[in-house]
Design a protein around this motif. Structure first.
Motif, mmCIF file in Angstrom:
data_model
loop_
_atom_site.group_PDB
_atom_site.id
_atom_site.type_symbol
_atom_site.label_atom_id
_atom_site.label_comp_id
_atom_site.label_asym_id
_atom_site.label_seq_id
_atom_site.Cartn_x
_atom_site.Cartn_y
_atom_site.Cartn_z
ATOM 1 N N ALA A 7 0.843 -1.204 0.000
ATOM 2 C CA ALA A 7 0.000 0.000 0.000
ATOM 3 C C ALA A 7 0.872 1.246 0.000
ATOM 4 O O ALA A 7 1.986 1.240 0.529
ATOM 5 N N ILE A 8 0.355 2.302 -0.618
ATOM 6 C CA ILE A 8 1.015 3.605 -0.596
ATOM 7 C C ILE A 8 0.002 4.632 -0.102
ATOM 8 O O ILE A 8 -1.062 4.807 -0.697
ATOM 9 N N LEU A 9 0.317 5.290 0.995
ATOM 10 C CA LEU A 9 -0.519 6.342 1.570
ATOM 11 C C LEU A 9 0.069 7.693 1.180
ATOM 12 O O LEU A 9 1.236 7.968 1.463
ATOM 13 N N LEU A 10 -0.721 8.544 0.525
ATOM 14 C CA LEU A 10 -0.236 9.835 0.042
ATOM 15 C C LEU A 10 -0.858 10.985 0.821
ATOM 16 O O LEU A 10 -2.033 10.933 1.206
ATOM 17 N N ALA A 11 -0.053 12.042 1.022
ATOM 18 C CA ALA A 11 -0.509 13.260 1.699
ATOM 19 C C ALA A 11 -0.343 14.445 0.748
ATOM 20 O O ALA A 11 0.710 14.622 0.147
ATOM 21 N N HIS A 12 -1.379 15.257 0.631
ATOM 22 C CA HIS A 12 -1.380 16.382 -0.307
ATOM 23 C C HIS A 12 -0.535 17.548 0.191
ATOM 24 O O HIS A 12 -0.170 17.625 1.369
ATOM 25 N N GLY A 13 -0.239 18.480 -0.708
ATOM 26 C CA GLY A 13 0.469 19.700 -0.352
ATOM 27 C C GLY A 13 -0.496 20.820 -0.015
ATOM 28 O O GLY A 13 -1.708 20.632 0.058
ATOM 29 N N GLY A 14 0.078 22.035 0.201
ATOM 30 C CA GLY A 14 -0.762 23.192 0.504
ATOM 31 C C GLY A 14 -0.282 24.005 1.685
ATOM 32 O O GLY A 14 -1.029 24.827 2.225
ATOM 33 N N GLY A 15 0.983 23.815 2.085
ATOM 34 C CA GLY A 15 1.546 24.649 3.141
ATOM 35 C C GLY A 15 0.899 24.473 4.495
ATOM 36 O O GLY A 15 0.986 25.361 5.349
ATOM 37 N N PHE A 16 0.208 23.367 4.719
ATOM 38 C CA PHE A 16 -0.510 23.057 5.960
ATOM 39 C C PHE A 16 -1.711 23.972 6.187
ATOM 40 O O PHE A 16 -2.318 23.954 7.251
ATOM 41 N N VAL A 93 4.596 5.469 2.772
ATOM 42 C CA VAL A 93 3.972 6.770 2.949
ATOM 43 C C VAL A 93 4.665 7.758 2.018
ATOM 44 O O VAL A 93 5.883 7.688 1.801
ATOM 45 N N GLY A 94 3.882 8.651 1.420
ATOM 46 C CA GLY A 94 4.458 9.636 0.504
ATOM 47 C C GLY A 94 3.700 10.941 0.579
ATOM 48 O O GLY A 94 2.570 10.999 1.083
ATOM 49 N N GLY A 95 4.306 12.004 0.067
ATOM 50 C CA GLY A 95 3.617 13.286 0.111
ATOM 51 C C GLY A 95 4.247 14.294 -0.820
ATOM 52 O O GLY A 95 5.372 14.130 -1.298
ATOM 53 N N PHE A 96 3.477 15.353 -1.069
ATOM 54 C CA PHE A 96 3.870 16.428 -1.960
ATOM 55 C C PHE A 96 3.971 17.723 -1.155
ATOM 56 O O PHE A 96 3.020 18.106 -0.470
ATOM 57 N N SER A 97 5.150 18.373 -1.200
ATOM 58 C CA SER A 97 5.365 19.638 -0.515
ATOM 59 C C SER A 97 5.091 19.486 0.984
ATOM 60 O O SER A 97 5.787 18.728 1.662
ATOM 61 N N ALA A 98 4.077 20.168 1.525
ATOM 62 C CA ALA A 98 3.786 20.030 2.956
ATOM 63 C C ALA A 98 3.479 18.581 3.318
ATOM 64 O O ALA A 98 3.857 18.099 4.391
ATOM 65 N N GLY A 99 2.799 17.872 2.404
ATOM 66 C CA GLY A 99 2.533 16.453 2.641
ATOM 67 C C GLY A 99 3.803 15.643 2.707
ATOM 68 O O GLY A 99 3.888 14.654 3.444
#
Length: 334
Positions: A7-16, A93-99
């Motif tokens: 499984a890969i869990l992703l977290a979005h960006g957006g500066g928190f 686990v993965g994320g973009f920018s803030a994520g």
């Protein structure tokens, strides 16, 4: 029975302060087509005016806590009901920018390394709850797309593997050690260039990075063809996944093999990076090393593996050529 999948869990960006998990639907769909269970987490955002570094750090740590809880939830479910057919030992686990900041902290931060004095009373209680369940929140590895750590001392040789993408001229989250020029947080932060240079000190540490010599934050996404982007992710994940199964020998260089589609029901097409004239042998094995299928090929023609005689499950594909060898993992769903 349906085999368990990574499984890969992703977290979005957006500066928190902004962003939604639905923005990651395209990435999750692409990863699902490649055999992964993919989920996205909608962590808590900063909903008040950020006046100082303390406010920003508190918001960032809330996101870290939520991503850690999400990993823990997936693992707990996999160990009990397994509604999503996930391998509990292979949750990335993965994320973009803030994520990516949140994902990196879940990957590297051990509770004993954290100065709890920087946390609010609410976050301290949440941390205690996270640690009290007996189910680990640590991932099998992390994917960081323009992320950074708040403290470099958290990097240890026994932390999970890491793959990173970053621009050298990123001014939002610097690739090296630096100060963000786009947020209120003005203490040094440590981006991908710094992190992977530090990881080079640990010879056995599994890590990979793609660093782009250009300005901008996250705009490297437009430079990478989609097929290459997801292939890089898959190759990194495969290097971690295969280490969990039978070891069939070490090589200095791996032959590239694309398995399409994966999972599959009837037959699997293999696309190889071998020379057209190079002969090779191909084996399909059970995870314990038992050979179920073998065949010799005179050159790297288009290859289809017949799967109808194999039961549902996870199998290893081992390719041996004069120049090198490679191993991959496939799933069969009839």
């Amino acid at each position: 029975p349906i085999p368990m999948r990574p499984a890969i869990l992703l977290a979005h960006g957006g500066g928190f302060v902004s962003g939604k998990k639905e923005s990651l639907q395209k990435h999750c769909t692409e990863l699902a087509h490649r055999g992964y269970v993919c989920a996205s987490v909608e962590y808590r955002l900063i909903d008040t005016l950020v006046l100082n570094e303390k406010d920003y750090r508190e918001g960032a740590m809330r996101a870290v806590m939520d991503v850690a809880y999400a990993v823990q939830f997936l693992r707990s479910n996999a160990l009990q009901h397994n509604d999503f057919d996930i391998d509990p030992e292979l949750i990335f686990v993965g994320g973009f920018s803030a994520g990516a900041v949140a994902a990196l902290h879940v990957n590297f931060l051990d509770p004993e390394e954290l100065d709890v004095n920087i946390l609010s009373n609410v976050l301290r209680q949440e941390l205690q709850m996270l640690l009290s369940t007996g189910v680990s929140y640590r991932p099998a590895g992390a994917l960081s797309f323009a992320g950074a750590l708040l403290d470099s001392s958290w990097i240890d040789p026994d932390d999970p593997p890491l793959m990173s993408f970053h621009n050298t001229g990123d001014r939002v989250l610097p690739c090296g050690k630096g100060i963000s020029q786009r947020t209120i947080y003005k203490s040094p932060i440590y981006g991908s260039c710094f992190i992977h240079e530090k990881l080079n000190e640990f010879p056995a540490y599994v890590h990979k990075s793609r660093i782009f010599e250009r300005e901008g934050h996250m705009n490297f996404m437009g430079l990478i063809p989609a097929q290459s982007f997801y292939k890089d992710i898959g190759q990194f994940a495969k290097s971690v996944i295969c280490s969990q199964y039978a070891s069939l020998g070490k090589t200095e260089r791996l032959i590239d093999i694309d398995y399409l589609p994966n999972p599959e029901q009837n037959r699997l097409r293999l696309s190889l990076s071998l020379s057209d004239e190079e002969p090779f042998s191909l084996f399909v094995l059970q995870p314990d090393g038992t050979v179920l299928y073998e065949r010799e090929y005179s050159h790297a023609q288009r290859i289809y593996l017949p799967l109808s005689r194999l039961e549902n499950g996870v199998y290893l594909v081992h390719l041996v050529a004069a120049s090198d060898q490679s191993m991959g993992r496939i799933m069969i769903l009839h």
